[in-house]
Write an enzyme that holds these catalytic residues in place. Structure first.
Site, PDB file in Angstrom:
ATOM      1  N   CYS A   1       0.863  -1.175   0.000  1.00 60.47           N
ATOM      2  CA  CYS A   1       0.000   0.000   0.000  1.00 60.47           C
ATOM      3  C   CYS A   1       0.907   1.234   0.000  1.00 60.47           C
ATOM      4  O   CYS A   1       1.675   1.437   0.936  1.00 60.47           O
ATOM      5  CB  CYS A   1      -0.852  -0.075   1.269  1.00 60.47           C
TER       6      CYS A   1
ATOM      7  N   CYS B   1      -2.953  14.916   3.147  1.00 65.91           N
ATOM      8  CA  CYS B   1      -4.069  14.842   2.193  1.00 65.91           C
ATOM      9  C   CYS B   1      -4.962  16.058   2.400  1.00 65.91           C
ATOM     10  O   CYS B   1      -5.187  16.483   3.535  1.00 65.91           O
ATOM     11  CB  CYS B   1      -4.881  13.566   2.435  1.00 65.91           C
TER      12      CYS B   1
ATOM     13  N   CYS C   1     -10.498   9.790   8.955  1.00 63.57           N
ATOM     14  CA  CYS C   1      -9.171   9.351   8.504  1.00 63.57           C
ATOM     15  C   CYS C   1      -8.068  10.184   9.157  1.00 63.57           C
ATOM     16  O   CYS C   1      -8.136  11.412   9.165  1.00 63.57           O
ATOM     17  CB  CYS C   1      -9.105   9.502   6.986  1.00 63.57           C
TER      18      CYS C   1
END
Ligand code: SAH
Ligand code: SF4
Length: 384
Positions: free
Chosen positions: A124, A131, A138
């Site tokens: 991953c 972000c 998250c």
């Protein structure tokens, strides 16, 4: 060219200052060919040789590239380099998952996770430092965006992890042999870093290099509609996963703020028109948050939403992040959703968390202040 009447030795190759040398991992095969032809008159086969050395054999020193002529190697050495993100720390989970903390050349930190599954390993990778999407569940979203990763930093995660597993003393599990799946589900929104993610996917696809087929690469997006359309038209070959995570605009906008700009109906229309090859499917990811998006009505709407899109639904029970105010639903609830989706003829899987004990599960990746990490966790040597 020979030296003329002179007492000095004239060398043909003038080395560029270090800071002016370019990183060869910034080019895909086509771009590399064009760059080397334009600057040094290299023929096309040189870029094919280089791709194989850089990605298949993971060689970084031009001296070792023995089928490339000495002159060409000197030109390369004088003008280019081959980077690697530095492995700062590796943490090994009880379940075999390995989390890599990388330090980039400018000091920023990112993470990649090598996930152990039944018969294979999935890597991953991150696409950004932080972000910008700020999803409420998250941990990466809490960081905000520092910057996009360069192509060399994305593909560099793959190469560095391959270097690392190849150097492990016992590779009884055959990590190196089996490690093949790459998912863009680490830190960042891949389609916000469109060009570098697309170039990285083209490099992963290159049959002279890593040669990873589109079936084994997945790019996951929070739902950036224009970028999804563009990705479908591009040359990068990968599966598309979309983080649906809700069945009404009201809830989805609360969880994923960009839903206000690109609401569900528009997103679903785009996916209905997405150019899928025969037999291929879009993956819908659905993070289950107890009491927020896991009601009986949600399940009914979910079935309706996806039924006319070739797709599979990946249910992800929420991985707990302290302080974000969400709860994980019970296992019974998650299984009952899966059974109900399967009964309705919809393809559905559950992604139980991996690497939870080292905060390596989906949505748990975050690097403190992106430049310095005051981790309280025990550092585990990468050789252990
Ligand atoms: N930014 C991209 C890819 C990285 S996130 C995206 O959002 O799709 C990868 C997946 O982890 C997404 O499906 C996201 O919804 C999910 N995720 C984020 N936080 C999570 C959490 N705390 N628990 C479970 N899944 C989470
Ligand atoms: Fe970004 Fe994906 Fe996390 Fe949302 S879930 S904040 S898009 S990394």
């Amino acid at each position: 060219m020979s030296s003329q009447v002179s007492t000095e030795v004239v060398t043909e190759v003038v080395a560029a200052p270090l800071e002016q040398r370019a990183d060869l991992l910034e080019f895909d095969r086509k771009e590399l060919g064009a760059e080397l032809a334009e600057k040094f008159g290299f023929e096309a086969f040189r870029s094919r040789q280089l791709i194989s050395w850089l990605y298949r054999r993971r060689v970084r020193s031009f001296d070792s590239m023995t089928d490339i002529s000495k002159d060409a190697r000197e030109q390369l050495e004088a003008n280019y380099f081959v980077s690697r993100p530095k492995i700062e720390e590796v943490q090994q989970s009880k379940d075999g998952t390995r989390k890599y903390l990388f330090r980039l050349a400018d000091g920023n930190l990112i993470e990649s996770v090598l996930i152990k599954q039944a018969t294979r390993y999935t890597l991953c990778v991150s696409s950004q430092v932080g972000c910008a999407i700020a999803c409420k569940f998250c941990r990466t979203g809490l960081m905000g965006l520092t910057r996009n990763l360069k192509t060399s930093e994305i593909i560099g995660q793959v190469l560095a992890v391959k270097d690392d597993v190849a150097s492990l003393p016992d590779d009884e599990d055959g990590i190196s042999a089996n490690f093949g799946n790459i998912v863009f589900m680490g830190m960042g929104e891949p389609l916000h870093n469109f060009e570098n993610v697309s170039r990285s996917v083209r490099l992963l696809n290159d049959d002279l290099g890593l040669d990873i087929s589109e079936r084994k690469i997945t790019v996951s997006t929070s739902g950036l509609v224009p970028a999804i359309e563009k990705f479908g038209q591009g040359e990068a070959r990968a599966n598309l996963a979309v983080s649906l995570n809700a069945t009404t605009d009201e809830v989805r906008t609360k969880l994923i703020p960009i839903n206000k700009k690109w609401p569900l109906e528009l997103l679903l229309k785009t996916l209905r028109e997405y150019p899928l090859k025969p037999g291929r499917k879009i993956t819908f990811e659905y993070v289950m948050l107890a009491g927020v998006n896991d009601t009986r009505e949600d399940l009914g709407r979910l079935k309706r939403i996806v039924q006319d899109i070739p797709s599979k639904i990946n249910l992800i029970p929420y991985n707990s992040n302290a302080g974000l105010g969400f709860e994980t639903p019970s296992k019974d609830k998650v299984y009952s959703w899966q059974h109900s989706l399967l009964d309705a003829g919809l393809n559905s899987t559950i992604r139980w968390s991996k690497g939870n004990d080292i905060d390596a599960a989906c949505g748990q990746l975050a690097t403190e202040s992106s430049k310095e990490k005051g981790s309280s966790k025990k550092k585990i040597s990468k050789k252990e």
